[in-house]
Scaffold this motif. Structure first.
Motif, PDB file in Angstrom:
ATOM      1  N   GLU A  42      -8.900  -7.513  -2.134  1.00 50.67           N
ATOM      2  CA  GLU A  42      -9.800  -6.400  -1.818  1.00 50.67           C
ATOM      3  C   GLU A  42      -9.991  -6.241  -0.319  1.00 50.67           C
ATOM      4  O   GLU A  42      -9.744  -7.159   0.451  1.00 50.67           O
ATOM      5  N   ALA A  44     -12.875  -4.207   2.540  1.00 51.24           N
ATOM      6  CA  ALA A  44     -14.099  -3.443   2.786  1.00 51.24           C
ATOM      7  C   ALA A  44     -14.129  -3.057   4.254  1.00 51.24           C
ATOM      8  O   ALA A  44     -13.450  -3.666   5.084  1.00 51.24           O
ATOM      9  N   ASP A  50     -20.627  -2.022   1.149  1.00 52.93           N
ATOM     10  CA  ASP A  50     -20.502  -2.023  -0.308  1.00 52.93           C
ATOM     11  C   ASP A  50     -19.391  -1.054  -0.721  1.00 52.93           C
ATOM     12  O   ASP A  50     -19.565  -0.243  -1.620  1.00 52.93           O
ATOM     13  N   ASP A  51     -18.261  -1.109  -0.015  1.00 55.78           N
ATOM     14  CA  ASP A  51     -17.158  -0.189  -0.309  1.00 55.78           C
ATOM     15  C   ASP A  51     -15.858  -0.953  -0.604  1.00 55.78           C
ATOM     16  O   ASP A  51     -14.783  -0.532  -0.221  1.00 55.78           O
ATOM     17  N   HIS A  52     -15.980  -2.076  -1.296  1.00 53.11           N
ATOM     18  CA  HIS A  52     -14.816  -2.893  -1.636  1.00 53.11           C
ATOM     19  C   HIS A  52     -13.865  -2.101  -2.520  1.00 53.11           C
ATOM     20  O   HIS A  52     -14.282  -1.373  -3.402  1.00 53.11           O
ATOM     21  N   ARG A  53     -12.562  -2.259  -2.264  1.00 52.13           N
ATOM     22  CA  ARG A  53     -11.535  -1.612  -3.075  1.00 52.13           C
ATOM     23  C   ARG A  53     -10.261  -2.431  -2.992  1.00 52.13           C
ATOM     24  O   ARG A  53     -10.099  -3.260  -2.096  1.00 52.13           O
TER      25      ARG A  53
END
Length: 77
Positions: A42, A44, A50-53
């Protein structure tokens, strides 16, 4: 810097599920869906974000991060 990692775990699937022929990490469920055993890397924008992808190979290369292939397999019990 090289970072080595290992992921271990288990999950149960419904009766009638089966590994796809020739695959050690793909399982077809009775309804036709396929579950895969994959670790995910992941990313960020910041440590507190709070933008984990999922980080894909193209994005990683653009950041000079090399995601090496890995061996993954499942064992039916």
């Amino acid at each position: 810097m090289r970072i080595d990692y290992s992921i271990q775990g288990s999950f149960s699937v419904p009766e009638g599920s089966a590994f796809l022929p020739g695959s050690a990490n793909l399982v077809r469920l009775p309804g036709g869906q396929v579950i895969s055993v994959h670790p995910v890397i992941e990313m960020a924008s910041d440590a507190n974000a709070d933008d984990h992808r999922n980080l894909n190979y193209e994005e990683a290369r653009a950041l000079d991060v090399i995601l090496e292939d890995y061996e993954r397999s499942s064992v039916p019990w």
